[in-house]
Design a protein around this motif. Structure first.
Motif, short mmCIF file in Angstrom:
data_model
loop_
_atom_site.label_atom_id
_atom_site.label_comp_id
_atom_site.label_asym_id
_atom_site.label_seq_id
_atom_site.Cartn_x
_atom_site.Cartn_y
_atom_site.Cartn_z
N MET A 68 0.86 -1.19 0.00
CA MET A 68 0.00 0.00 0.00
C MET A 68 0.88 1.23 0.00
SD MET A 68 -1.26 0.25 3.94
CE MET A 68 -0.12 -0.18 5.25
N LEU A 69 0.27 2.32 -0.39
CA LEU A 69 0.91 3.63 -0.25
C LEU A 69 0.28 4.28 0.96
CD1 LEU A 69 2.58 6.08 -1.22
CD2 LEU A 69 0.60 6.72 -2.61
N LEU A 70 1.08 4.74 1.86
CA LEU A 70 0.61 5.44 3.05
C LEU A 70 0.94 6.91 2.85
CD1 LEU A 70 -0.63 5.15 5.85
CD2 LEU A 70 1.66 4.68 6.73
N LEU A 71 -0.09 7.74 2.75
CA LEU A 71 0.10 9.16 2.47
C LEU A 71 -0.27 10.01 3.68
CD1 LEU A 71 -0.18 10.96 -0.76
CD2 LEU A 71 -1.38 11.99 1.16
N PRO A 76 4.34 19.96 5.14
CA PRO A 76 5.72 19.46 5.32
C PRO A 76 6.34 19.80 6.68
CG PRO A 76 5.45 20.42 3.15
CD PRO A 76 4.18 20.70 3.89
N GLU A 77 6.06 20.99 7.20
CA GLU A 77 6.67 21.37 8.48
C GLU A 77 6.16 20.52 9.64
OE1 GLU A 77 3.25 24.26 7.64
OE2 GLU A 77 4.94 23.47 6.50
N GLU A 78 4.97 19.97 9.53
CA GLU A 78 4.45 19.06 10.55
C GLU A 78 4.94 17.63 10.29
OE1 GLU A 78 0.24 19.41 11.42
OE2 GLU A 78 0.32 21.57 11.07
N PHE A 79 5.05 17.26 9.03
CA PHE A 79 5.52 15.93 8.65
C PHE A 79 6.91 15.66 9.20
CE2 PHE A 79 7.68 13.09 5.58
CZ PHE A 79 6.83 11.99 5.62
N VAL A 80 7.80 16.65 9.11
CA VAL A 80 9.17 16.45 9.58
C VAL A 80 9.25 16.31 11.10
CG1 VAL A 80 10.26 17.57 7.60
CG2 VAL A 80 9.73 18.92 9.63
N LYS A 81 8.24 16.78 11.81
CA LYS A 81 8.22 16.65 13.27
C LYS A 81 7.90 15.23 13.71
CE LYS A 81 6.91 21.43 14.22
NZ LYS A 81 5.84 22.30 14.76
N GLY A 82 7.21 14.49 12.85
CA GLY A 82 6.86 13.12 13.18
C GLY A 82 5.84 12.56 12.20
N HIS A 83 6.06 11.33 11.78
CA HIS A 83 5.14 10.67 10.86
C HIS A 83 5.33 9.16 10.94
CE1 HIS A 83 8.88 11.38 8.62
NE2 HIS A 83 8.64 10.19 8.09
N VAL A 84 4.41 8.43 10.34
CA VAL A 84 4.51 6.98 10.30
C VAL A 84 5.65 6.62 9.36
CG1 VAL A 84 3.32 4.84 9.71
CG2 VAL A 84 2.04 6.73 10.74
N VAL A 85 6.52 5.71 9.81
CA VAL A 85 7.66 5.28 9.00
C VAL A 85 7.15 4.73 7.66
CG1 VAL A 85 9.59 3.66 8.86
CG2 VAL A 85 9.06 4.78 11.02
N GLY A 86 7.75 5.20 6.59
CA GLY A 86 7.38 4.74 5.25
C GLY A 86 6.32 5.59 4.57
N ALA A 87 5.74 6.53 5.30
CA ALA A 87 4.70 7.38 4.71
C ALA A 87 5.31 8.39 3.74
CB ALA A 87 3.93 8.12 5.81
N VAL A 88 4.54 8.71 2.72
CA VAL A 88 4.89 9.75 1.75
C VAL A 88 4.12 10.99 2.17
CG1 VAL A 88 4.61 10.44 -0.66
CG2 VAL A 88 5.28 8.11 -0.10
N ASN A 89 4.73 12.14 2.06
CA ASN A 89 4.06 13.37 2.46
C ASN A 89 3.56 14.15 1.25
OD1 ASN A 89 4.91 16.62 3.38
ND2 ASN A 89 3.30 15.51 4.40
N PHE A 90 2.31 14.59 1.37
CA PHE A 90 1.73 15.55 0.44
C PHE A 90 0.70 16.31 1.25
CE2 PHE A 90 -0.39 17.58 -2.98
CZ PHE A 90 0.54 17.64 -4.02
N GLY A 91 1.04 17.52 1.63
CA GLY A 91 0.21 18.30 2.53
C GLY A 91 -1.02 18.91 1.90
N PHE A 92 -2.08 18.96 2.70
CA PHE A 92 -3.34 19.58 2.29
C PHE A 92 -3.83 20.54 3.37
CE2 PHE A 92 -3.33 16.12 -0.68
CZ PHE A 92 -4.01 16.61 -1.78
N LEU A 93 -4.70 21.41 2.98
CA LEU A 93 -5.36 22.35 3.88
C LEU A 93 -6.22 21.57 4.89
CD1 LEU A 93 -5.75 25.48 4.17
CD2 LEU A 93 -7.78 25.23 2.74
N ALA A 94 -6.23 22.02 6.14
CA ALA A 94 -6.97 21.32 7.19
C ALA A 94 -8.48 21.36 6.98
CB ALA A 94 -6.62 21.88 8.55
N ASN A 95 -8.98 22.44 6.40
CA ASN A 95 -10.42 22.57 6.16
C ASN A 95 -10.66 22.69 4.66
OD1 ASN A 95 -11.24 22.70 8.98
ND2 ASN A 95 -10.19 24.65 9.00
#
Length: 154
Positions: A68-71, A76-95
């Motif tokens: 699977m792909l885990l996205l 990005p600034e939150e992703f670098v603080k912590g994420h699930v190992v192996g996850a790919v980052n692509f940030g979106f607006l919260a709302n």
């Protein structure tokens, strides 16, 4: 009719999961907040055309090394603080607002398609913060819009 059945199933599942984790919580304000969140997530699920996973289900999938792909839909600034190992980052607006240019935080559709990969049938799991966060919904909804069809939100 199919959407109503899916909405009912999603709402029931969310309420059951929440109730199982809360024990004997009887505070009416808490219950009203929980219900509001459950209905919001259920409505988003129907609108987005994806399936829901609990974090326990996602952990089992990761432990089983499912293909699977885990996205991670955090900026990005939150992703670098912590994420699930192996996850790919692509940030979106919260709302989510329904406009790519705003929701994708300035990134292109081509960049998103590259992150998702060419296989429209690959299992893709989107996550962000807690249930109040709309980033994973936006990420899954846009993937559905672009033709991907084996989508999950955790």
């Amino acid at each position: 009719m199919k959407k109503n059945t899916l909405l009912f199933a999603a709402t029931t599942a969310i309420l059951a999961m929440a109730a199982a984790g809360v024990g004997a919580q009887t505070d009416p304000v808490y219950e009203a907040e929980l219900e509001e969140i459950a209905v919001k997530v259920a409505n988003e699920t129907v609108q987005g055309g994806y399936k829901l996973l609990t974090m326990a289900q996602l952990k089992k999938m990761i432990d089983a090394k499912e293909d699977m792909l885990l996205l991670d839909a955090h900026p990005p600034e939150e992703f670098v603080k912590g994420h699930v190992v192996g996850a790919v980052n692509f940030g979106f607006l919260a709302n989510p607002v329904g406009k790519w240019e705003q929701e994708a935080l300035g990134k292109s559709k081509n960049a998103y398609l590259k992150a998702l990969g060419p296989n429209l049938n690959r299992k893709i799991v989107f996550y962000c913060g807690f249930t109040k966060c709309g980033r994973s919904h936006a990420a899954a909804q846009w993937a559905k819009e672009f033709g991907y069809n084996n989508l999950y939100r955790a």
